[in-house]
Design a protein around this motif. Structure first.
Motif, PDB file in Angstrom:
ATOM      1  N   VAL A  91       0.868  -1.178   0.000  1.00  0.00           N
ATOM      2  CA  VAL A  91       0.000   0.000   0.000  1.00  0.00           C
ATOM      3  C   VAL A  91       0.902   1.225   0.000  1.00  0.00           C
ATOM      4  O   VAL A  91       1.736   1.391   0.901  1.00  0.00           O
ATOM      5  CB  VAL A  91      -0.943   0.025   1.219  1.00  0.00           C
ATOM      6  N   ASP A  92       0.769   2.040  -1.032  1.00  0.00           N
ATOM      7  CA  ASP A  92       1.663   3.190  -1.229  1.00  0.00           C
ATOM      8  C   ASP A  92       3.127   2.765  -1.173  1.00  0.00           C
ATOM      9  O   ASP A  92       3.982   3.448  -0.595  1.00  0.00           O
ATOM     10  CB  ASP A  92       1.381   4.282  -0.192  1.00  0.00           C
TER      11      ASP A  92
ATOM     12  N   SER B 211       1.427  -3.639   7.080  1.00  0.00           N
ATOM     13  CA  SER B 211       1.577  -3.597   8.531  1.00  0.00           C
ATOM     14  C   SER B 211       0.225  -3.863   9.194  1.00  0.00           C
ATOM     15  O   SER B 211      -0.452  -4.828   8.873  1.00  0.00           O
ATOM     16  CB  SER B 211       2.176  -2.248   8.948  1.00  0.00           C
ATOM     17  N   ALA B 212      -0.213  -2.989  10.106  1.00  0.00           N
ATOM     18  CA  ALA B 212      -1.459  -3.225  10.850  1.00  0.00           C
ATOM     19  C   ALA B 212      -2.695  -3.158   9.962  1.00  0.00           C
ATOM     20  O   ALA B 212      -3.777  -3.599  10.375  1.00  0.00           O
ATOM     21  CB  ALA B 212      -1.582  -2.220  11.994  1.00  0.00           C
TER      22      ALA B 212
ATOM     23  N   GLN C   5       3.597  -8.210   6.799  1.00  0.00           N
ATOM     24  CA  GLN C   5       4.617  -7.959   5.772  1.00  0.00           C
ATOM     25  C   GLN C   5       4.017  -7.967   4.363  1.00  0.00           C
ATOM     26  O   GLN C   5       4.724  -7.708   3.381  1.00  0.00           O
ATOM     27  CB  GLN C   5       5.729  -9.000   5.860  1.00  0.00           C
ATOM     28  N   GLY C   6       2.719  -8.258   4.263  1.00  0.00           N
ATOM     29  CA  GLY C   6       2.043  -8.260   2.965  1.00  0.00           C
ATOM     30  C   GLY C   6       2.130  -9.566   2.216  1.00  0.00           C
ATOM     31  O   GLY C   6       1.791  -9.630   1.032  1.00  0.00           O
ATOM     32  N   HIS C   7       2.563 -10.635   2.882  1.00  0.00           N
ATOM     33  CA  HIS C   7       2.701 -11.923   2.224  1.00  0.00           C
ATOM     34  C   HIS C   7       1.414 -12.738   2.359  1.00  0.00           C
ATOM     35  O   HIS C   7       0.785 -12.758   3.423  1.00  0.00           O
ATOM     36  CB  HIS C   7       3.859 -12.720   2.820  1.00  0.00           C
TER      37      HIS C   7
ATOM     38  N   GLU D 266      -8.044  -1.110   6.682  1.00  0.00           N
ATOM     39  CA  GLU D 266      -7.428   0.067   7.299  1.00  0.00           C
ATOM     40  C   GLU D 266      -8.027   0.308   8.685  1.00  0.00           C
ATOM     41  O   GLU D 266      -9.252   0.263   8.857  1.00  0.00           O
ATOM     42  CB  GLU D 266      -7.660   1.312   6.434  1.00  0.00           C
ATOM     43  N   GLY D 267      -7.173   0.578   9.645  1.00  0.00           N
ATOM     44  CA  GLY D 267      -7.655   0.880  10.981  1.00  0.00           C
ATOM     45  C   GLY D 267      -7.618   2.349  11.327  1.00  0.00           C
ATOM     46  O   GLY D 267      -8.222   2.780  12.322  1.00  0.00           O
TER      47      GLY D 267
END
Length: 329
Positions: free
Chosen positions: A271-272, A277-278, A287-289, A303-304
């Motif tokens: 993301v960007d 992450s969170a 880690q996006g895996h 998104e939080g």
């Protein structure tokens, strides 16, 4: 709280389920067998995020009122080709805790018998088999439950509760963040695709190497790498293929699947330009895996924090992936 006082006129008879191609959780049901019961018919397809956000209510109504005369019948009418696979639907029924009877409507026979055009769609019939209420899409939960209560009383039920169910607001069943939702459902096959931004447009049904532009406007998307754009999906031809989407929403979901049952494809999400992450979804880690091993809806971002325009990217490390549609929440 009192029941709905409006006159619930008949909208016609409950259509038959005879066109079902199979049943899960039940032997085949007929309208004659259901006479004397209040019947809620719920049209769904297991990748539909709009239906998933209603599931908690339908499940809760079944649990609360089944012993009082309510029968819930789910009608699974597939949108994508892999949703016709009974094993896929059976797995979804298990994973999503759908425990009421499910009619498999792979030929759209029940859909047409009801003249239905929506996922999700709820039809509520009284004990005489007359449809007294319908609701298309999300929402309308209080009205539906009040009508269930009223029809159960009309059928002679006693001690029908007058409170309303409460449901867990998490996972796929969490209600959308409507005030911040500015990205629409977006199909990736050329049959319904919009806002495709890779230079030169899509080459239909032929493998081609695509490039994603450096910048995307809100709700534009692009491919990078070698893909074949088919009518209903984008199919990755070579490893390291990427999809980018400029979005504004809390959740990013993607309907996708591996090339064949029993195979898996690793992927990464940014993301960007950074790991989420969170903000990672159910199907990726911080880690996006992630690992693509099932044909279904995948939640990739939740998104939080504050919601703003951001760029989502997913890269697949092996070929054969089929990507069908983005949805947001």
């Amino acid at each position: 709280m009192t029941r709905l006082g409006a006159d619930l006129r008949s909208e016609g008879r409950l259509a038959p389920f005879s066109g079902a191609t199979g049943w899960l959780n039940s032997s085949p049901l007929t309208t004659d067998e259901l006479r004397g019961k209040v019947v809620l018919v719920d049209f769904w397809t297991y990748t539909c995020i709009n239906w998933l956000r209603t599931l908690g209510y339908v499940r809760a109504w079944c649990e609360k009122y089944a012993g009082l005369g309510l029968v819930v019948v789910g009608v699974h009418t597939p949108e994508f080709p892999f949703e016709r696979d009974v094993d896929n639907v059976r797995q979804a029924v298990k994973d999503m805790r759908v425990e009421y009877p499910v009619a498999l409507d792979s030929d759209y026979a029940i859909w047409e018998a009801f003249s239905n055009r929506y996922w999700p769609a709820v039809y509520i019939a009284d004990a005489d088999g007359r449809i007294r209420h319908h609701h298309f899409g999300e929402g309308g939960y209080e009205d539906c439950e009040r009508i269930i209560q009223r029809l159960l009383e009309e059928a002679g039920g006693e001690r029908i509760p007058d409170d309303l169910v409460s449901v867990a607001d998490d996972g796929f069943e969490a209600q959308a963040d409507w005030p911040n939702l500015e990205s629409p459902e977006t199909y990736l096959g050329y049959g319904q695709a919009e806002r495709f931004a890779s230079p030169g447009g899509a080459e239909r049904n032929e493998p081609r190497t695509y490039v994603a532009p450096d910048e995307l406007r809100l709700n534009q998307w692009a491919l990078a790498g070698e893909w074949t754009v088919e009518s209903g999906a984008c199919v990755l031809s070579q490893p390291e293929g990427r999809i980018a989407f400029r979005f504004h929403a809390r959740d990013v979901n993607l309907v996708m699947g591996p090339p064949a049952r029993g195979t898996s494809v690793p992927f990464t999400v940014l993301v960007d330009g950074e790991p989420p992450s969170a903000a990672h979804g159910l199907d990726v880690n911080e880690q996006g895996h992630g690992m693509l091993s099932e044909q279904r809806l995948h939640q990739l971002i939740r998104e939080g924090g504050s919601i703003r325009d951001r760029t989502f990217e997913i890269t697949f490390l092996a070929p054969g992936v089929e990507a069908y549609a983005f949805t947001f929440g």
